[in-house]
Enzyme design. Structure first.
Site, short mmCIF file in Angstrom:
data_model
loop_
_atom_site.label_atom_id
_atom_site.label_comp_id
_atom_site.label_asym_id
_atom_site.label_seq_id
_atom_site.Cartn_x
_atom_site.Cartn_y
_atom_site.Cartn_z
N GLY A 194 0.78 -1.24 0.00
CA GLY A 194 0.00 0.00 0.00
C GLY A 194 0.81 1.28 0.00
O GLY A 194 0.34 2.32 0.48
N SER A 195 2.00 1.27 -0.58
CA SER A 195 2.79 2.51 -0.56
C SER A 195 2.16 3.57 -1.47
O SER A 195 2.23 4.77 -1.17
CB SER A 195 4.25 2.25 -0.95
OG SER A 195 4.37 1.94 -2.31
N ARG A 230 -16.43 -14.40 -8.43
CA ARG A 230 -16.07 -12.98 -8.55
C ARG A 230 -17.27 -12.07 -8.36
O ARG A 230 -17.18 -11.01 -7.74
CB ARG A 230 -15.46 -12.71 -9.93
CG ARG A 230 -14.07 -13.17 -10.04
CD ARG A 230 -13.44 -12.77 -11.38
NE ARG A 230 -12.34 -13.66 -11.65
CZ ARG A 230 -11.19 -13.63 -11.02
NH1 ARG A 230 -10.96 -12.75 -10.09
NH2 ARG A 230 -10.24 -14.50 -11.29
N ARG A 235 -6.46 -8.48 -7.70
CA ARG A 235 -7.60 -9.36 -8.01
C ARG A 235 -8.26 -8.83 -9.28
O ARG A 235 -8.50 -7.63 -9.41
CB ARG A 235 -8.57 -9.35 -6.84
CG ARG A 235 -9.88 -10.03 -7.12
CD ARG A 235 -10.29 -10.94 -6.01
NE ARG A 235 -11.52 -11.65 -6.36
CZ ARG A 235 -11.70 -12.93 -6.14
NH1 ARG A 235 -10.76 -13.63 -5.57
NH2 ARG A 235 -12.84 -13.50 -6.46
N HIS A 277 0.48 1.08 -12.87
CA HIS A 277 1.28 -0.09 -13.23
C HIS A 277 2.72 0.37 -13.45
O HIS A 277 2.95 1.41 -14.09
CB HIS A 277 0.72 -0.74 -14.51
CG HIS A 277 1.49 -1.96 -14.91
ND1 HIS A 277 1.36 -3.16 -14.23
CD2 HIS A 277 2.41 -2.17 -15.88
CE1 HIS A 277 2.17 -4.05 -14.79
NE2 HIS A 277 2.82 -3.49 -15.79
C1 GAR Z 1 3.14 -0.99 -7.40
O1 GAR Z 1 4.45 -0.99 -7.93
C2 GAR Z 1 2.11 -0.97 -8.50
O2 GAR Z 1 2.50 -0.20 -9.60
C3 GAR Z 1 2.04 -2.44 -8.86
O3 GAR Z 1 2.07 -3.10 -7.62
C4 GAR Z 1 2.84 -2.33 -6.72
C5 GAR Z 1 2.05 -2.14 -5.46
O4 GAR Z 1 2.82 -1.47 -4.48
N1 GAR Z 1 0.85 -2.75 -9.61
C6 GAR Z 1 0.80 -3.64 -10.59
O5 GAR Z 1 1.76 -4.33 -10.92
C7 GAR Z 1 -0.53 -3.74 -11.30
N2 GAR Z 1 -0.46 -4.67 -12.37
P1 GAR Z 1 2.14 -0.72 -3.28
O6 GAR Z 1 1.18 -1.73 -2.62
O7 GAR Z 1 3.28 -0.37 -2.35
O8 GAR Z 1 1.41 0.48 -3.79
#
Ligand code: GAR
Length: 216
Positions: A12-13, A66, A92, A110
């Site tokens: 969740g950053s 779902r 999900r 992304h």
């Molecule tokens: C982030 O790098 C985000 O861009 C990626 O997951 C990570 C979550 O980090 N998302 C994907 O790859 C989507 N396909 P976070 O929980 O620290 O925000």
């Protein structure tokens, strides 16, 4: 003022970056709730620490159903009168029906310059392709994974000695900058969908070349 729900599955950053940005006085959106599909998501504690209400809707308990998971999620979104959804590492997949219902109102981030390298291991994909510039993309969600009208992108140089981990760390810094900016843009009405294209009222800065590698 737009009412936003952030959906997470883990660290969740990006959620934390959005919450922090939204505390600014003139920010056009309010983070109303953070919802996780996993009870042990580390980000839940950070959300609570920031004073944001949290909710866990365990997707596991719905098995492969779902639609049932999404019905529960939708009612939580309705209860909170949510205008916009931000996905932040939400792992999900949604049904096309749910995505359609939130068309133009659900954002994702992304860590690649889409349409390159969607899906898993985007940094490994970038390194294997030998690209010299990578980055992150904020986009509106469509049924296809890691695709949809692009709202904002940020780029970094790829270094010769980069590993997936070092590249991910630099791209993550970019993510934390562009996601709040993209949300600000959308929430303030600065975006307009034109088919597959997202038009924005903001423009690139005039001196915006990023060249990599640099030849000295
Ligand atoms: C982030 O790098 C985000 O861009 C990626 O997951 C990570 C979550 O980090 N998302 C994907 O790859 C989507 N396909 P976070 O929980 O620290 O925000």
């Amino acid at each position: 003022m737009k009412r936003v729900a952030i959906l997470i599955s883990g660290r969740g950053s990006n959620m934390t970056a959005l919450v922090k940005a939204a505390k600014a006085e003139n920010f056009p959106a309010e983070i109303v709730v953070v919802i996780s599909n996993k009870g042990d998501a580390a980000g839940l504690e950070n959300a609570k620490a920031a004073g944001i209400p949290t909710l866990v809707i365990e997707s596991k308990s719905f098995g492969g159903d779902r639609a049932a998971f999404e019905a529960k999620l939708q009612s939580a979104l309705d209860d909170n009168r949510i205008d916009l959804i931000c996905l932040g590492g939400f792992m999900r997949l949604f049904t096309a029906e749910f995505v359609q219902r939130w068309h133009g109102r659900m954002l994702n981030i992304h860590p690649s310059l889409l349409p390159s390298f969607p899906g898993l291991d985007p940094h490994g994909q970038a390194l294997r392709a030998g690209v010299k510039i990578s980055g992150a993309t904020v986009h509106f969600v469509i049924p296809e994974t890691d695709a949809g009208p692009i709202i904002m992108q940020g780029a970094v140089s790829v270094r010769n000695d980069d590993t997936a981990e070092t590249l991910a760390a630099r791209v993550l810094e970019i993510e934390h900058r562009i996601y709040p900016d993209a949300l600000r843009l959308v929430a303030s009405g600065g975006t307009q969908l034109d088919g597959d294209i997202c038009k924005t009222s903001a423009n690139a800065s005039p001196d915006d070349a990023l060249i990599s590698p640099e030849v000295i």
